[in-house]
Design an enzyme around this catalytic site. Structure first.
Site, mmCIF file in Angstrom:
data_model
loop_
_atom_site.group_PDB
_atom_site.id
_atom_site.type_symbol
_atom_site.label_atom_id
_atom_site.label_comp_id
_atom_site.label_asym_id
_atom_site.label_seq_id
_atom_site.Cartn_x
_atom_site.Cartn_y
_atom_site.Cartn_z
ATOM 1 C CE LYS A 197 5.708 0.095 3.451
ATOM 2 N NZ LYS A 197 4.278 0.290 3.322
ATOM 3 C CE LYS A 250 6.582 -2.186 0.338
ATOM 4 N NZ LYS A 250 5.360 -1.623 0.721
HETATM 5 C C1 PBG Z 1 1.378 1.343 1.449
HETATM 6 C C2 PBG Z 1 2.309 0.595 0.599
HETATM 7 C C3 PBG Z 1 3.408 1.077 -0.130
HETATM 8 C C4 PBG Z 1 3.881 -0.003 -0.883
HETATM 9 C C5 PBG Z 1 3.099 -1.088 -0.566
HETATM 10 N N1 PBG Z 1 2.139 -0.715 0.370
HETATM 11 C C6 PBG Z 1 3.955 2.435 -0.278
HETATM 12 C C7 PBG Z 1 4.602 3.134 0.823
HETATM 13 O O1 PBG Z 1 4.830 2.623 1.924
HETATM 14 O O2 PBG Z 1 4.879 4.299 0.578
HETATM 15 C C8 PBG Z 1 5.008 0.076 -1.872
HETATM 16 C C9 PBG Z 1 5.017 -0.995 -2.899
HETATM 17 C C10 PBG Z 1 5.874 -0.703 -4.063
HETATM 18 O O3 PBG Z 1 6.668 0.252 -4.105
HETATM 19 O O4 PBG Z 1 5.766 -1.485 -5.017
HETATM 20 N N2 PBG Z 1 1.814 1.700 2.691
#
Ligand code: PBG
Length: 329
Positions: A197, A250
């Site tokens: 991520k 992601k």
């Molecule tokens: C929580 C999380 C996030 C997303 C999914 N789980 C936000 C972040 O890390 O700030 C983002 C998903 C999206 O942008 O559609 N940690």
């Protein structure tokens, strides 16, 4: 010299049936996962301004939404909680009778066969918006966060979640969650780890929806640096060692090379999350008449599959499922 026609290219793309015959990659509705933001109350639908077509829904409205999604062939959702109350340690996120456990129970009661994935993170539940608890000086504390996440995972599993999806990026969380799940009798519940991520600008609209924008600083201390791919493979392998059953990359479109390499390097299902900012780009261009939304989205989704995703989490899941059903007619 004799000319033989064997060397002459014959195009196998002349008709739709011929194109379908030789197609190398396929996309089905059951490979799509629809994110769903749950808010307290009944009869609540709050449009997310930066994500046209997406709404925060109370549980009763979420069930209505899922009813129409089921009809177009969607078979999986990913739940996020958007609570009223937040505190420094994200208490409402681990409550066994909290918003998400209630949502899971209600949804599974109506749709036992639907795959209900529960996102697990503290940022929607903390008043500071970080994904972990903080020290007095405002540092995210890795290890104290693990126990909280593990409690949340058990609450979700006990409510009937089919998949636990930790998105916090704390080190060691997959092992901590696996241990807690096994200990509580949920050794059959798989973990989909947000292993890879990136610290991305594309999460902006999600943070509007979830109210989870960090109140200070950013997430670069725990999320990955966009230029790195070797590190992605390392994160993926660490999570597998800790017991992850599925991995996620992601965002999706800026990281297709990463997705491809992660898929090649491991032998578990790999998901791609086409995130809020990616959705917002398609929507903004479509609303201006600058892109054909349907064609552009379907091209992107098949590209994500081609790069190696076994399944895709996308805010376009319902639209794509509907378009696929239309194409099949
Ligand atoms: C929580 C999380 C996030 C997303 C999914 N789980 C936000 C972040 O890390 O700030 C983002 C998903 C999206 O942008 O559609 N940690």
């Amino acid at each position: 010299m004799e000319m033989h026609s064997g060397s002459r290219p014959r195009r196998l793309r002349r008709t739709p049936a011929m194109r379908a015959l030789v197609r190398e990659t396929h996309l089905n509705a059951n490979q799509l996962v629809a994110p769903l933001f749950i808010v307290p109350g009944t009869n609540v639908r709050i449009p997310v301004t930066s994500m046209p077509g997406v709404e925060n829904l109370s549980i009763d409205q979420a069930i209505q939404q899922i009813t129409s999604w089921w009809e177009v062939g969607l078979r999986s959702v990913l739940l996020f909680g958007v609570p009223d109350e937040k505190d420094a340690v994200g208490s409402t996120g681990t409550d066994p009778d909290g918003l998400i456990p209630q949502a899971i129970r209600a949804i599974k009661a109506r749709f036992p066969a639907l795959i209900v994935m529960a996102d697990l993170c503290l940022c929607e539940y903390t008043d500071h918006g970080h994904c972990g608890v903080l020290s007095d000086s405002g540092e995210v504390l890795n290890d104290p966060t693990l126990a909280i996440l593990a409690r949340g995972a058990v609450s979700y599993a006990a409510a009937g979640a089919d998949v636990i999806a930790p998105s916090d990026m704390m080190d060691g969380r997959v092992a901590a969650i696996r241990h807690a799940l096994d200990h509580a009798g949920f050794s059959d519940i798989p973990i989909l780890s947000y292993a890879v991520k990136y610290a991305s600008a594309f999460y902006g609209p999600f943070r509007d929806a979830a109210g989870s924008t960090p109140q200070f600083g950013d997430r670069r201390g725990y999320q990955m640096d966009p230029p790195n791919v070797r590190e992605a493979l390392k994160e993926a392998m660490l999570d597998l060692d800790e017991g992850a059953d599925m991995l996620m990359v992601k965002p999706a479109l800026p990281y297709l090379d990463v997705l491809h390499q992660v898929k090649a390097a491991c032998d578990v299902p790999v998901a791609a999350y086409c995130v809020s900012g990616e959705y917002a780009m398609f929507k903004a261009a479509a609303q201006n008449g600058w892109l054909d939304e349907r064609r552009a989205v379907m091209e992107a989704l098949i590209g994500i599959r081609r790069a190696g995703a076994d399944f895709i989490i996308t805010y376009h899941a319902a639209d794509a499922a509907r378009w696929l059903a239309e194409d099949a007619r």
